[in-house]
Motif scaffolding. Sequence first.
Motif, short mmCIF file in Angstrom:
data_model
loop_
_atom_site.label_atom_id
_atom_site.label_comp_id
_atom_site.label_asym_id
_atom_site.label_seq_id
_atom_site.Cartn_x
_atom_site.Cartn_y
_atom_site.Cartn_z
N UNK A 117 -29.60 -3.94 4.42
CA UNK A 117 -31.00 -3.72 4.02
C UNK A 117 -31.55 -2.37 4.47
N UNK A 118 -31.38 -1.95 5.73
CA UNK A 118 -31.98 -0.67 6.13
C UNK A 118 -31.51 0.53 5.29
N UNK A 119 -30.23 0.62 5.03
CA UNK A 119 -29.72 1.74 4.22
C UNK A 119 -30.18 1.60 2.77
N UNK A 120 -30.26 0.38 2.28
CA UNK A 120 -30.72 0.16 0.90
C UNK A 120 -32.19 0.51 0.76
N UNK A 121 -32.99 0.13 1.75
CA UNK A 121 -34.41 0.49 1.72
C UNK A 121 -34.58 2.00 1.74
N UNK A 122 -33.79 2.67 2.58
CA UNK A 122 -33.88 4.13 2.66
C UNK A 122 -33.47 4.76 1.33
#
Length: 198
Positions: free
Chosen positions: A90-95
């Motif tokens: 999720x964090x990399x996808x959100x970024x």
Amino acid sequence: MARIDYYFATVSPYTYIAGTRPEEIAARHGAEIAYKPLDIMALFARTGGTPPKDRHPSRQEYRLQELRRQAAKNGMPINLHPAHWPTNPAPSSYAFIAAQKAGGGDLGALVAAFTRACWAEERNIADEGVIRECLAAAGFAPDLANAGMLEAAETYSRNLEEAVEAGVFGAPFYIVGDERFWGQDRLADLDAHLASLG
């Protein structure tokens, strides 16, 4: 102009092996790419897939052989047992979604940076520092690592729903009109299809 809906996961080894070939194919045919990062484990659960750790040992062994062969075929280093996999995508996808909205960098390079960090560089792409480095390397502002989290989460969730509705069941997955192409080993077919569109 043809449009490629590109469904991918930042933790997917096959998305990593695709590298920047989708962007090269799109450029060759004047096509645009609509990037749609998604939660691959949630996609498996919704479409009858099985997470790698829950597959029969023979399937797990074959997957590793295939990853090794495909990476070698494309001249890409790969660690078949990365230190930070699985990790929270999720964090990399959100970024990525924040970068997509902000513009100014190379989205294809960002996909490659995240997946390479996981599968070839032994880095944790759920770590903010790693995310910031990947953003900067692809020409984006590192601060996008924490930008628009709520909106990004909504987009990430919507991408999953769109994927299920469109018939997507794995990653990477490419859709042009009614034609679907699953896997980095189908990029030649995607290329041929775009060529046939004139």
